[in-house]
Design a protein around this motif. Structure first.
Motif, PDB file in Angstrom:
ATOM      1  N   PRO A   1       0.799  -1.234   0.000  1.00 33.13           N
ATOM      2  CA  PRO A   1       0.000   0.000   0.000  1.00 33.13           C
ATOM      3  C   PRO A   1       0.827   1.277   0.000  1.00 33.13           C
ATOM      4  O   PRO A   1       0.423   2.282  -0.597  1.00 33.13           O
ATOM      5  N   TRP A   2       1.995   1.242   0.637  1.00 27.58           N
ATOM      6  CA  TRP A   2       2.799   2.455   0.723  1.00 27.58           C
ATOM      7  C   TRP A   2       3.335   2.873  -0.647  1.00 27.58           C
ATOM      8  O   TRP A   2       3.546   4.067  -0.893  1.00 27.58           O
ATOM      9  N   VAL A   3       3.562   1.903  -1.527  1.00 25.01           N
ATOM     10  CA  VAL A   3       3.988   2.244  -2.886  1.00 25.01           C
ATOM     11  C   VAL A   3       2.894   3.044  -3.580  1.00 25.01           C
ATOM     12  O   VAL A   3       3.157   4.039  -4.266  1.00 25.01           O
ATOM     13  N   SER A   4       1.655   2.605  -3.396  1.00 26.20           N
ATOM     14  CA  SER A   4       0.529   3.329  -3.982  1.00 26.20           C
ATOM     15  C   SER A   4       0.434   4.740  -3.420  1.00 26.20           C
ATOM     16  O   SER A   4       0.199   5.700  -4.159  1.00 26.20           O
ATOM     17  N   CYS A   5       0.637   4.883  -2.121  1.00 24.99           N
ATOM     18  CA  CYS A   5       0.589   6.211  -1.502  1.00 24.99           C
ATOM     19  C   CYS A   5       1.672   7.122  -2.066  1.00 24.99           C
ATOM     20  O   CYS A   5       1.434   8.316  -2.305  1.00 24.99           O
ATOM     21  N   LEU A   6       2.847   6.559  -2.293  1.00 24.32           N
ATOM     22  CA  LEU A   6       3.926   7.351  -2.871  1.00 24.32           C
ATOM     23  C   LEU A   6       3.590   7.773  -4.301  1.00 24.32           C
ATOM     24  O   LEU A   6       3.935   8.889  -4.719  1.00 24.32           O
ATOM     25  N   LEU A   7       2.920   6.908  -5.038  1.00 18.30           N
ATOM     26  CA  LEU A   7       2.514   7.251  -6.400  1.00 18.30           C
ATOM     27  C   LEU A   7       1.446   8.349  -6.380  1.00 18.30           C
ATOM     28  O   LEU A   7       1.461   9.251  -7.226  1.00 18.30           O
ATOM     29  N   TYR A   8       0.529   8.279  -5.403  1.00 18.99           N
ATOM     30  CA  TYR A   8      -0.468   9.348  -5.275  1.00 18.99           C
ATOM     31  C   TYR A   8       0.240  10.678  -4.980  1.00 18.99           C
ATOM     32  O   TYR A   8      -0.126  11.729  -5.524  1.00 18.99           O
ATOM     33  N   ALA A   9       1.243  10.606  -4.101  1.00 18.24           N
ATOM     34  CA  ALA A   9       1.988  11.817  -3.761  1.00 18.24           C
ATOM     35  C   ALA A   9       2.783  12.320  -4.962  1.00 18.24           C
ATOM     36  O   ALA A   9       2.949  13.533  -5.139  1.00 18.24           O
ATOM     37  N   LEU A  10       3.256  11.392  -5.799  1.00 17.08           N
ATOM     38  CA  LEU A  10       3.992  11.780  -7.000  1.00 17.08           C
ATOM     39  C   LEU A  10       3.117  12.598  -7.942  1.00 17.08           C
ATOM     40  O   LEU A  10       3.553  13.619  -8.489  1.00 17.08           O
ATOM     41  N   VAL A  11       1.869  12.155  -8.114  1.00 12.12           N
ATOM     42  CA  VAL A  11       0.947  12.897  -8.968  1.00 12.12           C
ATOM     43  C   VAL A  11       0.704  14.291  -8.388  1.00 12.12           C
ATOM     44  O   VAL A  11       0.697  15.293  -9.118  1.00 12.12           O
ATOM     45  N   ALA A  12       0.519  14.360  -7.069  1.00 10.91           N
ATOM     46  CA  ALA A  12       0.312  15.662  -6.432  1.00 10.91           C
ATOM     47  C   ALA A  12       1.521  16.564  -6.653  1.00 10.91           C
ATOM     48  O   ALA A  12       1.372  17.766  -6.909  1.00 10.91           O
ATOM     49  N   ALA A  13       2.722  15.988  -6.570  1.00  7.00           N
ATOM     50  CA  ALA A  13       3.937  16.776  -6.789  1.00  7.00           C
ATOM     51  C   ALA A  13       4.008  17.288  -8.222  1.00  7.00           C
ATOM     52  O   ALA A  13       4.478  18.397  -8.476  1.00  7.00           O
ATOM     53  N   MET A  14       3.540  16.463  -9.174  1.00  2.00           N
ATOM     54  CA  MET A  14       3.528  16.882 -10.577  1.00  2.00           C
ATOM     55  C   MET A  14       2.678  18.127 -10.784  1.00  2.00           C
ATOM     56  O   MET A  14       2.999  18.988 -11.604  1.00  2.00           O
ATOM     57  N   TRP A  15       1.586  18.215 -10.036  1.00  2.00           N
ATOM     58  CA  TRP A  15       0.633  19.307 -10.217  1.00  2.00           C
ATOM     59  C   TRP A  15       0.796  20.419  -9.190  1.00  2.00           C
ATOM     60  O   TRP A  15       0.026  21.382  -9.207  1.00  2.00           O
TER      61      TRP A  15
END
Length: 208
Positions: A167-181
């Motif tokens: 699950p933490w990998v998914s959370c990091l990916l969600y945070a990655l998208v937020a960082a992109m925007w």
């Protein structure tokens, strides 16, 4: 036929975003005890709140920029905007569930599913506006191919299956998208450079 004003759409959307943030912060329970160690139990809730707060802020910011290029709205736009707000309004629920359960697989997957639906709904809103204004409009030129939006949807789609194992990998990916925007989308502003913002009669380049 008289054109519908975009002002009420913007005002209503701003109000919903404000309510969403208010609900999320009110759902954070005050810890029992006066020692700093008592805050440990609410760390997951606080982290999930911060992530969702950033997401709401990003969408509010980009929605504001988007409507700078909007000249008029129609019935399809109203429904597309409501559709986007529906999914956005689910953020407090999935945020609280994910935080209260310490980022367990199920809540993290549902959180990602809601993020995916929000992104798709926002894409539908922009498509509806472009169709209403025409492919040669400033709005259409400013949005272009929306590569970052499409990449975000792909990342969500990849992140959700990861929740079953990590699950933490998914959370990091969600945070990655937020960082992109996180940096405001300035395509709208760039499209108006040299011709002024709507309502300014071409005098200047607006706030940048």
């Amino acid at each position: 036929m008289a054109e519908m004003s975009k002002g009420r759409v913007e005002a209503f959307s701003d109000g919903v975003a404000a309510v969403i943030i208010t609900i999320m912060v009110l759902e954070m329970a005050v810890p029992h005890g006066a020692h700093l160690s008592a805050l440990t139990a609410v760390i997951p809730v606080f982290v999930s709140y911060c992530l969702s707060f950033v997401y709401v802020g990003i969408y509010w910011n980009n929605h504001h920029h988007l409507f700078q290029a909007v000249q008029r709205v129609d019935g399809a736009t109203l429904w597309a905007n409501l559709h986007w707000l529906f999914w956005l309004s689910l953020l407090p629920f999935v945020t609280g569930w994910m935080g209260e359960n310490g980022f367990a697989a199920g809540p993290v997957a549902l959180y990602g599913g809601v993020l995916l639906c929000i992104a798709c709904a926002y894409g539908l809103l922009t498509w509806t506006l472009v169709r209403h204004h025409g492919r040669d409009s400033v709005l259409a030129r400013s949005i272009g191919h929306d590569r970052k939006g499409k990449i975000s949807i792909v990342i969500y789609a990849v992140a959700i299956p990861f929740t079953a194992a990590v699950p933490w990998v998914s959370c990091l990916l969600y945070a990655l998208v937020a960082a992109m925007w996180f940096v405001p989308d300035r395509r709208i502003e760039h499209a108006f450079e040299g011709q002024g913002w709507p309502g300014e009669g071409g005098q200047g380049k607006g706030d940048r």
